[in-house]
Design an enzyme around this catalytic site. Structure first.
Site, PDB file in Angstrom:
ATOM      1  N   ARG A 195      -2.559  -1.997  -3.474  1.00 51.49           N
ATOM      2  CA  ARG A 195      -3.741  -1.173  -3.281  1.00 51.49           C
ATOM      3  C   ARG A 195      -3.578   0.018  -4.222  1.00 51.49           C
ATOM      4  NH1 ARG A 195      -4.623   3.518   0.979  1.00 51.49           N
ATOM      5  NH2 ARG A 195      -6.798   3.942   0.510  1.00 51.49           N
ATOM      6  N   GLU A 213     -13.703   0.614  15.658  1.00 47.10           N
ATOM      7  CA  GLU A 213     -13.371  -0.674  16.267  1.00 47.10           C
ATOM      8  C   GLU A 213     -13.064  -0.542  17.756  1.00 47.10           C
ATOM      9  OE1 GLU A 213     -10.044  -2.225  13.968  1.00 47.10           O
ATOM     10  OE2 GLU A 213     -11.166  -1.837  12.135  1.00 47.10           O
ATOM     11  N   ARG A 236      -9.810  16.313   7.440  1.00 44.12           N
ATOM     12  CA  ARG A 236     -10.616  16.742   6.298  1.00 44.12           C
ATOM     13  C   ARG A 236     -11.992  17.214   6.759  1.00 44.12           C
ATOM     14  NH1 ARG A 236      -9.677  11.317   3.638  1.00 44.12           N
ATOM     15  NH2 ARG A 236      -7.546  11.412   2.888  1.00 44.12           N
ATOM     16  N   GLU A 263      -8.172  -4.726   5.026  1.00 44.53           N
ATOM     17  CA  GLU A 263      -8.060  -4.493   3.584  1.00 44.53           C
ATOM     18  C   GLU A 263      -6.967  -5.357   2.966  1.00 44.53           C
ATOM     19  OE1 GLU A 263      -8.085  -0.367   5.010  1.00 44.53           O
ATOM     20  OE2 GLU A 263      -8.711   0.138   2.970  1.00 44.53           O
ATOM     21  N   ASN A 278       0.868  -1.166   0.000  1.00 44.50           N
ATOM     22  CA  ASN A 278       0.000   0.000   0.000  1.00 44.50           C
ATOM     23  C   ASN A 278       0.912   1.226   0.000  1.00 44.50           C
ATOM     24  OD1 ASN A 278      -1.708   2.094   0.584  1.00 44.50           O
ATOM     25  ND2 ASN A 278      -2.689   1.113   2.338  1.00 44.50           N
ATOM     26  N   LYS A 315       3.050   0.759   3.307  1.00 41.22           N
ATOM     27  CA  LYS A 315       2.648  -0.280   4.261  1.00 41.22           C
ATOM     28  C   LYS A 315       2.736  -1.601   3.515  1.00 41.22           C
ATOM     29  CE  LYS A 315      -0.658   2.468   6.861  1.00 41.22           C
ATOM     30  NZ  LYS A 315      -2.006   2.947   6.749  1.00 41.22           N
ATOM     31  N   HIS A 332     -12.230   3.775   0.101  1.00 39.46           N
ATOM     32  CA  HIS A 332     -12.300   2.742   1.151  1.00 39.46           C
ATOM     33  C   HIS A 332     -13.106   1.532   0.664  1.00 39.46           C
ATOM     34  CE1 HIS A 332     -11.885   5.956   4.575  1.00 39.46           C
ATOM     35  NE2 HIS A 332     -10.717   5.456   4.260  1.00 39.46           N
ATOM     36  N   GLY A 391     -10.108   2.513  13.007  1.00 37.78           N
ATOM     37  CA  GLY A 391      -9.517   2.715  14.344  1.00 37.78           C
ATOM     38  C   GLY A 391     -10.516   3.221  15.374  1.00 37.78           C
TER      39      GLY A 391
HETATM   40  P1  ADP Z   1      -6.198   5.332   9.190  1.00 37.55           P
HETATM   41  O1  ADP Z   1      -7.415   5.922   8.559  1.00 37.55           O
HETATM   42  O2  ADP Z   1      -5.002   6.213   9.148  1.00 37.55           O
HETATM   43  O3  ADP Z   1      -5.954   3.871   8.823  1.00 37.55           O
HETATM   44  P2  ADP Z   1      -7.020   4.210  11.744  1.00 37.55           P
HETATM   45  O4  ADP Z   1      -8.104   3.352  11.186  1.00 37.55           O
HETATM   46  O5  ADP Z   1      -5.833   3.551  12.355  1.00 37.55           O
HETATM   47  O6  ADP Z   1      -6.552   5.336  10.750  1.00 37.55           O
HETATM   48  O7  ADP Z   1      -7.719   5.131  12.886  1.00 37.55           O
HETATM   49  C1  ADP Z   1      -7.022   6.123  13.555  1.00 37.55           C
HETATM   50  C2  ADP Z   1      -7.974   6.808  14.542  1.00 37.55           C
HETATM   51  O8  ADP Z   1      -8.504   5.832  15.458  1.00 37.55           O
HETATM   52  C3  ADP Z   1      -7.319   7.893  15.378  1.00 37.55           C
HETATM   53  O9  ADP Z   1      -8.146   9.024  15.451  1.00 37.55           O
HETATM   54  C4  ADP Z   1      -7.198   7.215  16.730  1.00 37.55           C
HETATM   55  O10 ADP Z   1      -7.188   8.139  17.797  1.00 37.55           O
HETATM   56  C5  ADP Z   1      -8.467   6.404  16.747  1.00 37.55           C
HETATM   57  N1  ADP Z   1      -8.442   5.404  17.807  1.00 37.55           N
HETATM   58  C6  ADP Z   1      -7.662   4.291  17.912  1.00 37.55           C
HETATM   59  N2  ADP Z   1      -7.910   3.671  19.105  1.00 37.55           N
HETATM   60  C7  ADP Z   1      -8.844   4.403  19.754  1.00 37.55           C
HETATM   61  C8  ADP Z   1      -9.526   4.306  21.008  1.00 37.55           C
HETATM   62  N3  ADP Z   1      -9.274   3.311  21.858  1.00 37.55           N
HETATM   63  N4  ADP Z   1     -10.434   5.244  21.324  1.00 37.55           N
HETATM   64  C9  ADP Z   1     -10.696   6.253  20.478  1.00 37.55           C
HETATM   65  N5  ADP Z   1     -10.109   6.422  19.293  1.00 37.55           N
HETATM   66  C10 ADP Z   1      -9.192   5.506  18.927  1.00 37.55           C
END
Ligand code: ADP
Length: 412
Positions: A99, A344, A250, A396, A7, A14, A189, A341
Site C-alpha cells: 500500500r 461497519e 483530525r 483494502e 502496509n 500491517k 482511502h 470500523g
Molecule cells: P483505522 O482508520 O485506524 O483503520 P478502524 O476502521 O479500525 O480504524 O476504525 C476505528 C474506529 O471504529 C474507532 O473509533 C472505534 O471505536 C470504532 N468502532 C469499532 N467498533 C465499534 C462499535 N461497535 N461501535 C462504535 N464504534 C466502533
C-alpha cells in the site's frame, strides 16, 4: 499465487498473506493465510500475529525500523511457530503488494515496482512526508531479503481518485500554485472506496457504468467519496488527509484563517498548529476524552457526558453535510454505503447520520440496521427507500493482493 501484502505506516506495519488465483478473483473468494500487525516500530514494538484458523500470538520485541520488522515477519511466516502450511520457505511467497499512500499525479493505477516507480514515489515524498518514506523502506527491505526476482507491486491510496474532474480537484487559490506545486485535491482511502464500490456492484449486479453511489469510510481516519459511473467524482480528503470529515484526531474542514489567528493569539508555531490539527482535534479535541467512537458512545450512555455527546453530534452532522452536498452535486445517488470500523459496527452512528435525510427519500430500517455489525454486509434501508443504505466491510488488503496478482500477470 501467495502474495504478501504490506502496509507500512509511519511507525507501524500491517501485513496479510493471501493466496490469489484467477479462480478466487472470478468467484470473489478470499483465501487468507495469515495476518498481523507490528505497532510502535522505533521502540519496544508490540506484535500481533494470526495464522488463519489458529490462535492469535502476541509478542514484544525492539525493532529499530521497518526493515527489522519485515525481516521478523518473513522469518515467522516460514517458521513452525506460524504453522502456515502453504509457506515453509521464502520462495513460497511469490510476490509482494505494497500500500503506497501518495502517488501524486504520476500514478493512476497499480504498477509493478521498478527503478522508475521508486523515483516516482520519491518525488511524492513532499506530499506525504511521513508515509511515502515508510513505504519505500518496505520496498527496499523486501528486495534485500527476497531478492530482485520477487515481483513487487505498488497500490496507491490516491489512484482511484485520479479521474476526478478538475472542478472537483482544484482549490480556488491562484491557479499558478497548481501549475507550480501541483497543489490540488488528491484524496485518500482510494483502495477502500474502490473495493466498496466493486463489492456493491457484485452484490447488486450493477454494471460499473451505472454505479452512482456515495461511499463512507468511517474509521479513525474518515472520508466520503462520490462515485459516478463507477469512478471517483469527488472525495472529502484533499491534498492531505486532513480535509473533510471530522475524524478521530483530525479536524477535517476548518476555516484556514483560524491558523493565523491562533498563531497571533498564542504564539504557537505553524508546525505545532498542524500537529494540533492532526493529532489533538476531531473527536478527541471536542470530547477531551478519547478519539475512540466506541468509548465516546459508552461515555454518553453511561455518564451522560456532554462533550462526548457533542463530539458525536459534530461527527454525524459533518458526515450528513457531505452526503447532502454529494447528492446535490451528483443529482442524486442510488446508494449510500457505510464502511470502516465505525460505519461497519455502529448502528447508533448510522442511525444518527441518517436523521433528516428523509427529504432526499432516504429511509433507514432500524431493525435491519441494529442487526448489522461484526463484519456482516447487507442493506439497512426500508424496501421503499429511494436511496439504498448498505453496510459493506472494507477489505483494502484483498484488493491490494488482487491488483498485485494482475500486475504480475500483466492483466492490469
Ligand atoms: P483505522 O482508520 O485506524 O483503520 P478502524 O476502521 O479500525 O480504524 O476504525 C476505528 C474506529 O471504529 C474507532 O473509533 C472505534 O471505536 C470504532 N468502532 C469499532 N467498533 C465499534 C462499535 N461497535 N461501535 C462504535 N464504534 C466502533
Amino acid at each position: 499465487m501467495n502474495i504478501l501484502v504490506l502496509n507500512c505506516g509511519s511507525s507501524s506495519l500491517k501485513f496479510q498473506v493471501i493466496n490469489v488465483t484467477q479462480e478466487t478473483i472470478d468467484q470473489n473468494a478470499e483465501d487468507l493465510l495469515a495476518k498481523g500487525v507490528i505497532e510502535r516500530i522505533g521502540s519496544q514494538s508490540l506484535i500481533t500475529l494470526k495464522p488463519t484458523g489458529r490462535k492469535t500470538q502476541k509478542k514484544a520485541l525492539p525493532f529499530r525500523n521497518h526493515a527489522q520488522a519485515i525481516d521478523f515477519v518473513l522469518k515467522w511466516l516460514v517458521s513452525e511457530d506460524s504453522d502456515v502450511t502453504a509457506i515453509s520457505k521464502l520462495s513460497d511467497i511469490q510476490s509482494v503488494g505494497h500500500r503506497v499512500v501518495h502517488g501524486g499525479e504520476k500514478f493512476s493505477k497499480s504498477v509493478l515496482i521498478n527503478d522508475e516507480v521508486i523515483e516516482g514515489i520519491e518525488d511524492c515524498i513532499d506530499l506525504a512526508p511521513l508515509h511515502n518514506p515508510a513505504n519505500l523502506d518496505g520496498i527496499a527491505a523486501i528486495e534485500q531479503i527476497l531478492g530482485k526476482g520477487v515481483p513487487q507491486a505498488a497500490v496507491f491510496d490516491t489512484a482511484f481518485h485520479s479521474e476526478m474532474p478538475q472542478d472537483s480537484y482544484l482549490y480556488p487559490i491562484p491557479y499558478q500554485f497548481y501549475r507550480r506545486y501541483k497543489i490540488r485535491r488528491y484524496g485518500f482511502h482510494g483502495t477502500s472506496h474502490r473495493y466498496i464500490s466493486y463489492r456493491y456492484r457484485f452484490l447488486t449486479n450493477t454494471p460499473k457504468s451505472e454505479t452512482n453511489i456515495i461511499t463512507l469510510h468511517l474509521g479513525n481516519g474518515c472520508s466520503a467519496c462520490a462515485i459516478r459511473e463507477g469512478k471517483s467524482a469527488d472525495t472529502s480528503m484533499g491534498m492531505t488527509p486532513l480535509e473533510g470529515l471530522t475524524m478521530g484526531t483530525r479536524t477535517g474542514d476548518i476555516d484556514p484563517a483560524i491558523l493565523e489567528y491562533l498563531h497571533l493569539k498564542e504564539g504557537i508555531t505553524y508546525s505545532h498548529l498542524f500537529n494540533m490539527l492532526n493529532k489533538q482535534s476531531g473527536l478527541l479535541g471536542i470530547s477531551g476524552l478519547t478519539n475512540d467512537m466506541r468509548e465516546l458512545l459508552e461515555e454518553e450512555e453511561e455518564n451522560q457526558d456532554r462533550r462526548a455527546s457533542l463530539a458525536i453530534d459534530i461527527f454525524c452532522r459533518r458526515v450528513r453535510k457531505y452526503i447532502g452536498a454529494y447528492l446535490a452535486n451528483m443529482n442524486g445517488a442510488d446508494a449510500i454505503i457505510f464502511s470502516g470500523g465505525i460505519g461497519e459496527n455502529s448502528a447508533t452512528i448510522r442511525s444518527r447520520i441518517c436523521q433528516n435525510l428523509s427529504w432526499f427519500g432516504v429511509a433507514i430500517d432500524e431493525e435491519r440496521n441494529q442487526s448489522m455489525s461484526g463484519g456482516n454486509e447487507g442493506i439497512i434501508s426500508t424496501s421503499d427507500s429511494k436511496v439504498k443504505l448498505v453496510v459493506i466491510p472494507t477489505n483494502e488488503e484483498l484488493l491490494i493482493a488482487r491488483d498485485t496478482y494482475r500486475c504480475v500477470e500483466g492483466i492490469i
